[in-house]
Motif scaffolding. Sequence first.
Motif, short mmCIF file in Angstrom:
data_model
loop_
_atom_site.label_atom_id
_atom_site.label_comp_id
_atom_site.label_asym_id
_atom_site.label_seq_id
_atom_site.Cartn_x
_atom_site.Cartn_y
_atom_site.Cartn_z
N GLU A 171 7.07 -24.06 40.82
CA GLU A 171 6.86 -25.39 41.16
C GLU A 171 7.78 -26.40 40.18
OE1 GLU A 171 2.78 -25.00 38.80
OE2 GLU A 171 1.84 -23.20 39.68
N ALA A 172 8.23 -28.29 41.04
CA ALA A 172 8.83 -28.35 40.73
C ALA A 172 8.02 -29.61 40.01
CB ALA A 172 9.68 -28.68 41.93
N ARG A 173 8.19 -29.48 38.94
CA ARG A 173 7.51 -31.30 38.74
C ARG A 173 8.79 -32.16 38.45
NH1 ARG A 173 5.29 -27.10 34.60
NH2 ARG A 173 6.86 -28.25 32.35
N ARG A 174 7.98 -33.41 38.68
CA ARG A 174 8.74 -34.89 39.64
C ARG A 174 8.20 -36.42 37.86
NH1 ARG A 174 8.15 -36.13 44.98
NH2 ARG A 174 7.88 -38.01 43.90
N ALA A 175 9.37 -36.70 37.65
CA ALA A 175 9.66 -38.06 36.91
C ALA A 175 7.81 -38.81 36.96
CB ALA A 175 10.10 -39.02 36.94
N ASP A 176 7.51 -38.58 38.52
CA ASP A 176 5.96 -39.83 38.43
C ASP A 176 4.78 -39.00 38.53
OD1 ASP A 176 5.99 -37.60 40.86
OD2 ASP A 176 5.95 -39.26 42.20
N GLY A 177 5.43 -37.18 37.79
CA GLY A 177 3.66 -37.08 37.51
C GLY A 177 3.20 -36.19 38.50
N ARG A 178 3.74 -36.09 39.40
CA ARG A 178 3.32 -34.62 40.49
C ARG A 178 3.86 -33.80 40.82
NH1 ARG A 178 2.08 -39.05 45.96
NH2 ARG A 178 4.47 -39.92 44.86
N THR A 179 3.33 -32.90 40.72
CA THR A 179 4.24 -31.79 41.09
C THR A 179 4.29 -30.84 42.82
OG1 THR A 179 3.54 -31.02 38.91
CG2 THR A 179 3.55 -28.84 40.46
N ALA A 180 5.76 -29.99 43.47
CA ALA A 180 5.63 -30.06 44.10
C ALA A 180 5.64 -28.27 44.02
CB ALA A 180 7.28 -30.18 44.72
N VAL A 181 4.57 -27.61 44.86
CA VAL A 181 4.44 -26.50 44.82
C VAL A 181 4.80 -25.72 46.16
CG1 VAL A 181 2.46 -24.76 44.69
CG2 VAL A 181 2.20 -26.64 43.58
N TYR A 182 6.04 -25.03 46.17
CA TYR A 182 6.51 -24.16 47.09
C TYR A 182 5.78 -22.85 47.04
CZ TYR A 182 10.41 -27.76 46.75
OH TYR A 182 10.85 -28.99 46.87
N THR A 183 6.22 -22.38 48.65
CA THR A 183 5.68 -20.58 48.65
C THR A 183 6.70 -19.71 49.29
OG1 THR A 183 3.77 -21.35 49.39
CG2 THR A 183 4.26 -19.00 49.71
N VAL A 184 7.52 -19.25 48.72
CA VAL A 184 8.84 -18.42 49.04
C VAL A 184 8.03 -17.57 50.41
CG1 VAL A 184 9.41 -16.22 48.13
CG2 VAL A 184 8.72 -17.52 46.11
N ASP A 185 9.06 -16.90 50.85
CA ASP A 185 8.99 -17.16 52.43
C ASP A 185 10.41 -16.11 52.06
OD1 ASP A 185 7.82 -19.25 53.22
OD2 ASP A 185 9.65 -20.66 53.54
N ARG A 186 10.93 -15.94 51.29
CA ARG A 186 12.30 -14.58 51.55
C ARG A 186 12.69 -14.26 50.77
NH1 ARG A 186 16.13 -15.73 55.38
NH2 ARG A 186 16.46 -17.42 56.05
N VAL A 187 13.55 -13.22 49.67
CA VAL A 187 14.41 -13.80 48.69
C VAL A 187 15.74 -12.35 48.82
CG1 VAL A 187 15.12 -12.45 46.81
CG2 VAL A 187 12.26 -13.47 46.75
#
Length: 240
Positions: A171-187
């Motif tokens: 989860e990456a929080r942003r300056a505008d108050g929203r959060t971008a949620v990424y799902t892991v595909d592979r490592v």
Amino acid sequence: MPPRRRRRRKPWRRTRAYRLARTAVLAVVLVTVVVRCGEGHRERHPEAHSAAHSGAVGAPSAGSGARGGPGARSSPSPDPTPPTRPLPPSRATAVRIPDLGVDAPIVPVRLDAHRQLGTPPVDKPKLIGWYADGPTPGETGTAVAVGHRDTRTGPAVFAALGQLDPGDHVEARRADGRTAVYTVDRVRTFDKDHFPDKEVYGTSDRPELRVLTCGGLYRSKTGYTSNIVVFAHLTATRGP
């Protein structure tokens, strides 16, 4: 009466004392690696082409743009979780990885004079670097986050990054108050001498994220031999 045969002594390498001594030496080596690794490590930068392996570091390609990586596109990973709509630009402020217990503030990082991607200060090992000239969280393109695995003072923010599994979230929080949620595909773990720049940093038509730290073996003169790379794509957004 026949003479008594002398009992042959075992070679030193087959004795129990030798095995115990060898185990002790290996334990010391492993402890040294864990304590000393990561100091001053420099990650490969997101715009280095294959020429970097021969000593020359490539510049951004003409068609890559400020929000992209190299001109070639990365191969999208199979994604059981469908993507969501991209977000407009807004700088990253923090990254949270629930499965690792990570919740750390962001420091912007850029390319240095040698076109190497900077990392957070070594004396602040709990910070995460976000490539400031790439996409912001949730924006279309390939965003890059980087952090130390450990330093001389102990484990750093990405000490357990390699333990993530497909389906975990970043989860990456942003300056505008929203959060971008990424799902892991592979490592994946890539040897630095054969690092697949285009696969990792290639541009994308959807919001994607690469999270990098060092991995493999540690060598005192050259640092880690590999990079751990998490591939993820945007699957949700939260906030206003």
